[in-house]
Motif scaffolding. Sequence first.
Motif: not given
Length: 211
Positions: A129-139
């Motif tokens: 979940q942490v990595v997914k949130n980081e990916c959304r922020q980077l998108e």
Amino acid sequence: LSYLMGEESFNRYVPSDSLVVVALVAGEATSGGRSDLRAVEAGIASMERMYEAEANDRLPRLNAFGEYKVYGEDPVNLGTGTFMAGLQLNWEFFKGTQRTHGLRKRRFELDKARTEMADAIQRARLDVQVVKNECRQLEAEIAVRKSSAQLAAETKKILTDRFRQGLEKTVDVLRAEAVFLEAEILLYQAISEFNKKSYELEFITAKNRQK
């Protein structure tokens, strides 16, 4: 790059493809996907078999046996022999306390391993979940950086055209070029960081992207 590679001649290296955003993989961290969790799960299964074996060892063991003796010359003639059968019961009664303590210890170790396994899965899911949130922020950051790069490219084009017409100074064109290059660098950095997080997500979920 030639210097870092130890080459005497300074060659110019050009990437064969452009830096693009890779697709995210969908998946959650489960014991069926990750090899480290599968190893822990296999260890728990082994402990369960050992516990069952020790639990069954406490029970009495019943053995059946038989014997047939032939006294005549014809072994087919059943009237010339004798047959003996019996049952043997084995139960090590006085070792019961020792085995009970050992079984309780084995049960404690098994429950502890199961708890640690559940905690490991929960931590792995939290990491996902942490990595997914980081990916959304980077998108979102990539979208902003892309807009900035497009705006800088358009500004540079306008100033370059005006410079050719003698309406802009050289310093203004160079400044626009620098702004454009900086915007591109920031965009590529965001894309690179997103791709690293995407591959990290692929690793912790053990989900391979489709080729």
